[in-house]
Structure formats: structure tokens, C-alpha cells
Write an enzyme that holds these catalytic residues in place. Structure first.
Site, PDB file in Angstrom:
ATOM      1  N   GLU A 168      43.243  35.481  53.154  1.00 20.60           N
ATOM      2  CA  GLU A 168      44.472  35.166  52.949  1.00 20.60           C
ATOM      3  C   GLU A 168      44.684  35.569  51.612  1.00 20.60           C
ATOM      4  O   GLU A 168      45.479  35.357  51.032  1.00 20.60           O
ATOM      5  CB  GLU A 168      43.683  33.625  52.501  1.00 20.60           C
ATOM      6  N   SER A 169      44.174  37.008  51.237  1.00 21.17           N
ATOM      7  CA  SER A 169      44.586  37.751  49.998  1.00 21.17           C
ATOM      8  C   SER A 169      42.777  38.127  49.269  1.00 21.17           C
ATOM      9  O   SER A 169      42.888  39.076  50.030  1.00 21.17           O
ATOM     10  CB  SER A 169      45.286  36.611  48.540  1.00 21.17           C
ATOM     11  N   CYS A 206      46.367  32.788  50.407  1.00 19.71           N
ATOM     12  CA  CYS A 206      47.686  32.748  51.280  1.00 19.71           C
ATOM     13  C   CYS A 206      47.701  31.470  52.824  1.00 19.71           C
ATOM     14  O   CYS A 206      46.878  31.629  52.806  1.00 19.71           O
ATOM     15  CB  CYS A 206      48.793  33.832  51.574  1.00 19.71           C
ATOM     16  N   SER A 220      32.437  44.895  37.937  1.00 21.79           N
ATOM     17  CA  SER A 220      33.801  44.416  38.980  1.00 21.79           C
ATOM     18  C   SER A 220      33.797  44.528  39.840  1.00 21.79           C
ATOM     19  O   SER A 220      33.103  44.788  40.415  1.00 21.79           O
ATOM     20  CB  SER A 220      35.363  45.488  37.531  1.00 21.79           C
ATOM     21  N   HIS A 260      35.637  40.435  36.644  1.00 23.59           N
ATOM     22  CA  HIS A 260      35.872  41.548  35.915  1.00 23.59           C
ATOM     23  C   HIS A 260      34.616  40.672  34.176  1.00 23.59           C
ATOM     24  O   HIS A 260      35.445  39.236  34.336  1.00 23.59           O
ATOM     25  CB  HIS A 260      36.596  42.080  35.022  1.00 23.59           C
TER      26      HIS A 260
END
Length: 124
Positions: free
Chosen positions: A62-63, A83, A55, A68
Site C-alpha cells: 500500500e506504499s 493507499c 534509518s 529516522h
């Protein structure tokens, strides 16, 4: 309609189980996927599970991009949330699908922070 961001939820199937279980390789692939999307990488954090699976998250300006893996099933769950207008999250998803040697990928794009009119920021 204006949206603050685009969030792709990708189901990636038929992946190479050896790739999915290699934490260092997954980290490298994820960072390169962010770059393929045009994002600016800020931080990375990955964890190798026992007996199998990885994971991790790539935090981008931008985020974020997360993964996983379930090597025993040849499956990876991926989120690419961006974003702004300068990053293409589909480029990251397509790159990941290729590098995980997947046979199939299905994905849904969700608009995040949807507003009917431009957002007005009020300082409190």
C-alpha cells in the site's frame, strides 16, 4: 473529494534512547507496525549509523513506512503513507509510539492525490 492515499507525518518525542539506537529492534517494530495497520509487507531496508541512529523503510503493498531516529534526543521522525481503504496508518503510528516508549507524539495527516472527481485512467 477523493484521495489516493493518506500520509501521516509523525513527530515522536521522549523515546527510549536504547530502543532508538537498536537497528534490529527498530526493524522488528516497524514491520510489526505495518502489520498492525493491516498492510502487506514487501521489503525492508535499515541502516545503523555511527555513532548512533537508525534509518529505515518498510515497503508495503500500500506504499511505505519510514523512520529516522536521533537517540541522543529521544526523537524519531516517522512517515506512514498508505493507499486504499483497507489499511489504517494511525494504527501503525500508535503502535510505534507505544513500542518506542515515547512520552509524546504529534502527527499530521495529509491526503495524497486529492481529486474533486473520480480518477479516470487513460492508456497512452
Amino acid at each position: 473529494m477523493n484521495a489516493l492515499g493518506r500520509h501521516i507525518l509523525a513527530e515522536i518525542y521522549g523515546c527510549d534512547e536504547n530502543v532508538l539506537d537498536d537497528c534490529e529492534l527498530i526493524e522488528d517494530i516497524m514491520v510489526k507496525a505495518a502489520i498492525e495497520a493491516g498492510a502487506e509487507v514487501r521489503e525492508v531496508a535499515f541502516h545503523k549509523f555511527s555513532p548512533q541512529g537508525v534509518s529505515g523503510v518498510v515497503v508495503i503493498s500500500e506504499s511505505h513506512i519510514t523512520i529516522h531516529t536521533w537517540p541522543e534526543l529521544g526523537y524519531a521522525a516517522v512517515d506512514v503513507f498508505t493507499c486504499g481503504n483497507n489499511v489504517n496508518p494511525w494504527n501503525a503510528c500508535n503502535y510505534l509510539t507505544k513500542m518506542l516508549k515515547a512520552k509524546n507524539m504529534t502527527a499530521t495527516e495529509v491526503k495524497r492525490g486529492v481529486f474533486e472527481q473520480p480518477v479516470k485512467v487513460v492508456n497512452m
